[in-house]
Design a protein around this motif. Structure first.
Motif, PDB file in Angstrom:
ATOM      1  N   CYS A 232       0.841  -1.216   0.000  1.00  0.00           N
ATOM      2  CA  CYS A 232       0.000   0.000   0.000  1.00  0.00           C
ATOM      3  C   CYS A 232       0.871   1.260   0.000  1.00  0.00           C
ATOM      4  O   CYS A 232       1.668   1.472   0.918  1.00  0.00           O
ATOM      5  CB  CYS A 232      -0.872  -0.026   1.258  1.00  0.00           C
ATOM      6  SG  CYS A 232      -1.734   1.519   1.562  1.00  0.00           S
ATOM      7  N   SER A 233       0.695   2.121  -1.004  1.00  0.00           N
ATOM      8  CA  SER A 233       1.484   3.359  -1.047  1.00  0.00           C
ATOM      9  C   SER A 233       1.065   4.331   0.058  1.00  0.00           C
ATOM     10  O   SER A 233       1.852   5.186   0.476  1.00  0.00           O
ATOM     11  CB  SER A 233       1.340   4.029  -2.410  1.00  0.00           C
ATOM     12  OG  SER A 233      -0.017   4.261  -2.708  1.00  0.00           O
ATOM     13  N   CYS A 379     -10.751   2.176  -1.015  1.00  0.00           N
ATOM     14  CA  CYS A 379      -9.828   1.053  -0.835  1.00  0.00           C
ATOM     15  C   CYS A 379     -10.618  -0.217  -0.569  1.00  0.00           C
ATOM     16  O   CYS A 379     -11.438  -0.252   0.346  1.00  0.00           O
ATOM     17  CB  CYS A 379      -8.898   1.331   0.330  1.00  0.00           C
ATOM     18  SG  CYS A 379      -7.787  -0.064   0.635  1.00  0.00           S
ATOM     19  N   LEU A 382      -7.857  -2.843   2.465  1.00  0.00           N
ATOM     20  CA  LEU A 382      -7.495  -2.656   3.870  1.00  0.00           C
ATOM     21  C   LEU A 382      -8.678  -2.098   4.655  1.00  0.00           C
ATOM     22  O   LEU A 382      -9.550  -1.440   4.088  1.00  0.00           O
ATOM     23  CB  LEU A 382      -6.313  -1.682   3.995  1.00  0.00           C
ATOM     24  CG  LEU A 382      -5.064  -1.999   3.172  1.00  0.00           C
ATOM     25  CD1 LEU A 382      -4.007  -0.926   3.396  1.00  0.00           C
ATOM     26  CD2 LEU A 382      -4.502  -3.356   3.534  1.00  0.00           C
ATOM     27  N   PHE A 384     -10.046   0.551   7.324  1.00  0.00           N
ATOM     28  CA  PHE A 384      -9.681   1.858   7.863  1.00  0.00           C
ATOM     29  C   PHE A 384     -10.701   2.303   8.896  1.00  0.00           C
ATOM     30  O   PHE A 384     -11.876   1.990   8.779  1.00  0.00           O
ATOM     31  CB  PHE A 384      -9.646   2.914   6.757  1.00  0.00           C
ATOM     32  CG  PHE A 384      -8.615   2.635   5.727  1.00  0.00           C
ATOM     33  CD1 PHE A 384      -7.277   2.793   6.017  1.00  0.00           C
ATOM     34  CD2 PHE A 384      -8.970   2.212   4.471  1.00  0.00           C
ATOM     35  CE1 PHE A 384      -6.312   2.529   5.072  1.00  0.00           C
ATOM     36  CE2 PHE A 384      -8.016   1.951   3.519  1.00  0.00           C
ATOM     37  CZ  PHE A 384      -6.680   2.107   3.814  1.00  0.00           C
ATOM     38  N   LYS A 388     -13.282   5.242   3.625  1.00  0.00           N
ATOM     39  CA  LYS A 388     -12.661   5.728   2.399  1.00  0.00           C
ATOM     40  C   LYS A 388     -13.309   4.938   1.264  1.00  0.00           C
ATOM     41  O   LYS A 388     -12.644   4.346   0.448  1.00  0.00           O
ATOM     42  CB  LYS A 388     -11.158   5.504   2.474  1.00  0.00           C
ATOM     43  CG  LYS A 388     -10.371   6.577   1.776  1.00  0.00           C
ATOM     44  CD  LYS A 388      -8.935   6.562   2.215  1.00  0.00           C
ATOM     45  CE  LYS A 388      -8.127   5.718   1.344  1.00  0.00           C
ATOM     46  NZ  LYS A 388      -6.883   5.709   0.960  1.00  0.00           N
ATOM     47  N   CYS A 457       0.858  -0.658  -4.589  1.00  0.00           N
ATOM     48  CA  CYS A 457      -0.578  -0.491  -4.828  1.00  0.00           C
ATOM     49  C   CYS A 457      -0.888   1.002  -4.928  1.00  0.00           C
ATOM     50  O   CYS A 457      -0.611   1.769  -4.002  1.00  0.00           O
ATOM     51  CB  CYS A 457      -1.406  -1.112  -3.706  1.00  0.00           C
ATOM     52  SG  CYS A 457      -3.178  -0.900  -3.999  1.00  0.00           S
ATOM     53  N   HIS A 459      -4.057   1.723  -6.284  1.00  0.00           N
ATOM     54  CA  HIS A 459      -5.434   1.513  -6.740  1.00  0.00           C
ATOM     55  C   HIS A 459      -6.328   2.719  -6.460  1.00  0.00           C
ATOM     56  O   HIS A 459      -7.176   3.073  -7.272  1.00  0.00           O
ATOM     57  CB  HIS A 459      -5.998   0.262  -6.045  1.00  0.00           C
ATOM     58  CG  HIS A 459      -7.438   0.043  -6.301  1.00  0.00           C
ATOM     59  ND1 HIS A 459      -7.905  -0.655  -7.396  1.00  0.00           N
ATOM     60  CD2 HIS A 459      -8.537   0.441  -5.610  1.00  0.00           C
ATOM     61  CE1 HIS A 459      -9.220  -0.678  -7.359  1.00  0.00           C
ATOM     62  NE2 HIS A 459      -9.630  -0.028  -6.288  1.00  0.00           N
ATOM     63  N   CYS A 460      -6.181   3.363  -5.305  1.00  0.00           N
ATOM     64  CA  CYS A 460      -7.124   4.446  -4.989  1.00  0.00           C
ATOM     65  C   CYS A 460      -6.910   5.679  -5.863  1.00  0.00           C
ATOM     66  O   CYS A 460      -7.777   6.535  -5.926  1.00  0.00           O
ATOM     67  CB  CYS A 460      -7.130   4.785  -3.507  1.00  0.00           C
ATOM     68  SG  CYS A 460      -5.560   4.871  -2.725  1.00  0.00           S
TER      69      CYS A 460
HETATM   70  S1  SF4 Z   1      -6.229   1.048  -2.542  1.00  0.00           S
HETATM   71 FE1  SF4 Z   1      -5.038   2.767  -1.706  1.00  0.00          FE
HETATM   72  S2  SF4 Z   1      -5.240   2.602   0.524  1.00  0.00           S
HETATM   73 FE2  SF4 Z   1      -5.874   0.621  -0.363  1.00  0.00          FE
HETATM   74  S3  SF4 Z   1      -4.050  -0.686  -0.357  1.00  0.00           S
HETATM   75 FE3  SF4 Z   1      -4.103   0.317  -2.347  1.00  0.00          FE
HETATM   76  S4  SF4 Z   1      -2.925   2.238  -2.074  1.00  0.00           S
HETATM   77 FE4  SF4 Z   1      -3.415   1.444  -0.036  1.00  0.00          FE
END
Ligand code: SF4
Length: 468
Positions: A232-233, A379, A382, A384, A388, A457, A459-460
């Motif tokens: 995860c970035s 996301c 994960l 949170f 989000k 990652c 993705h968001c």
């Molecule tokens: S979608 Fe965004 S918050 Fe979720 S793991 Fe990927 S980079 Fe992290």
């Protein structure tokens, strides 16, 4: 999210376990727990930490918990560690996980005549579900591979046995696990900064899908790492504690780099740059150097009582907390043009309130710079504490407005060179109420971290991640 810590020590481990777990308090706000084994005798304590921090809640347990091996967790979700007695023996498990197909897996366990004993807020406890999936295996490695194959989402885990700890990282390495070493003692943690004040050195970064066993005899790799990594970035951008390291890369350095990259490219005229504390501090320091303007604090956080991690469950209370803990400084802001740095914009409401305060306290112009790209996707990997989800994101509301009432054409909004992206940023700017607004790009994020894009990652920001 959640964070865990474990220890295998030559001496009684409870004090180290207590402080090591406590150093993960920024990753969870709801429940916490510790488990130890003492000559095969299990000890376990779990407390709600929504109204009090970890240390005051658990300090009274220290005398009663014994043993030289233990695991602890601070969680945003379920009660854990879960104690298990199965054909694999007596063990305890803690996870950092998000299980998107939990109902399907729960039904499958019930169909196999397995049972759930521990309910979490009226629902199945995800850590207990992971324990049942492991128990379907002929040994721990087989059981963990069952988890890797079947869980959609992500799952990191620590398994405590009477003689040590098995650490298994998510198959895509979405979240981290790092091993520490102090003489013959081993620790295992989500966050490497938890080692610093206890005399541990960072010893080994567990790879994606890798399974490692720690005992008094040493460290053994039970399953080698996979090649594919999707860490995860956002850990570097916001979630991680600044002095922690993921894949050997320090979070504060990345935040500084994100500010420096933005500052070197920016052309705005301003008297100084200020962070929105605490999440914008690293970026603002980097921006100050990149743009060659002074760093000052126009907005301060009342740190004596408001910790970084304190996060009420109720949304209205969150807004109140967000407002009460930040105090603008008129002496610094009056008549000045200021760049404010922050990590991200989720709903935009909190930033809008902060910005209004800055103008109210005399700022002539406010320019906001955000260390990551616009969040276009929620996301799915994960857990949170703050939602989000797609629905919560300001970008989604703006895109719907710009696209005539439907969400479509999302790819155009991922790309900072398109007219759609420019229009989206302009509408967000108007909503937040600032003079100018800029975001870093996905490429900036990858450059700041220093890993190839295919290992991170994102993705968001751009919906480009593999795995499910
Ligand atoms: S979608 Fe965004 S918050 Fe979720 S793991 Fe990927 S980079 Fe992290």
């Amino acid at each position: 999210m959640s964070g865990f810590f474990g220890i295998v020590s030559e001496r009684p481990c409870i004090t180290d376990l207590f402080y090591g777990t406590d150093y993960h308090s920024h990753l969870g706000t709801k429940r916490a727990g510790m488990a130890t084994f003492d000559n095969g005798q299990a000890h376990q304590n779990i407390h709600n930490i929504q109204n009090s921090h970890f240390r005051p809640k658990f300090s009274k347990d220290l005398d009663e918990m014994k043993g030289d091996v233990g695991i602890g967790v601070i969680s945003d979700t379920e009660a854990q560690p879960v104690m298990v007695n199965s054909h694999l023996g007596r063990w305890a498990i803690t996870t950092v996980s998000k299980i998107n197909n939990i109902e399907e897996l729960e039904q499958d366990c019930l169909n196999r005549h397995q049972q759930f004993t521990d309910l979490s807020r009226g629902k199945t406890n995800p850590t207990e579900l992971v324990a049942l999936l492991i128990s379907q295996g002929c040994d721990f490695v087989d059981g963990i591979e069952n988890v890797y194959r079947r869980v959609k989402g992500s799952c990191n885990m620590l398994i405590l046995t009477p003689d040590g700890i098995i650490a298994a990282r998510d198959r895509y390495g979405r979240t981290p696990i790092v091993i520490g070493k102090r003489g013959n003692d081993f620790a295992v943690a989500s966050e490497s900064h938890s080692y610093v004040n206890m005399g541990f050195e960072t010893h080994y970064f567990v790879g994606p899908g890798e399974i490692v066993k720690l005992t008094h005899s040493g460290m053994e790799v039970l399953r080698p790492a996979e090649k594919q990594l999707q860490i995860c970035s956002f850990l570097w951008i916001y979630y991680g504690y600044p002095c922690t390291e993921y894949e050997g890369i320090n979070a504060e350095e990345v935040r500084y780099n994100l500010g420096r990259i933005m500052g070197e490219r920016d052309d705005v005229q301003a008297d100084f740059v200020s962070p929105i504390p605490d999440s914008g501090i690293g970026m603002a320091l980097g921006y100050s150097n990149g743009r060659q303007i002074p760093y000052k604090r126009g907005l301060l956080k009342y740190t004596p009582t408001w910790s970084r991690s304190f996060m009420p469950v109720n949304q209205a209370d969150r807004f109140l907390v967000a407002r009460m803990k930040l105090i603008p400084s008129r002496a610094v802001l009056e008549g000045k043009e200021v760049v404010f740095c922050d990590d991200s914009i989720v709903r935009g409401t909190q930033l809008r309130d902060n910005v209004k305060m800055l103008y109210d306290y005399g700022a002539k112009k406010v320019h906001v710079r955000i260390s990551c790209p616009p969040l276009v996707h929620g996301c799915t990997f994960l857990n949170f504490s703050e939602s989000k989800t797609d629905r919560e994101l300001i970008t989604r509301r703006v895109i719907e407005e710009l696209e005539g009432g439907t969400i479509r054409n999302l790819e155009a909004y991922h790309d900072a060179t398109t007219p759609e992206y420019a229009r989206m940023v302009e509408v967000i700017r108007q909503h937040v109420g600032v003079d100018t607004l800029k975001f870093n790009t996905v490429e900036d994020v990858c450059n700041a971290i220093g890993l190839p894009k295919e290992k991170i990652c994102t993705h968001c920001f751009d919906a480009s991640s593999y795995g499910d």
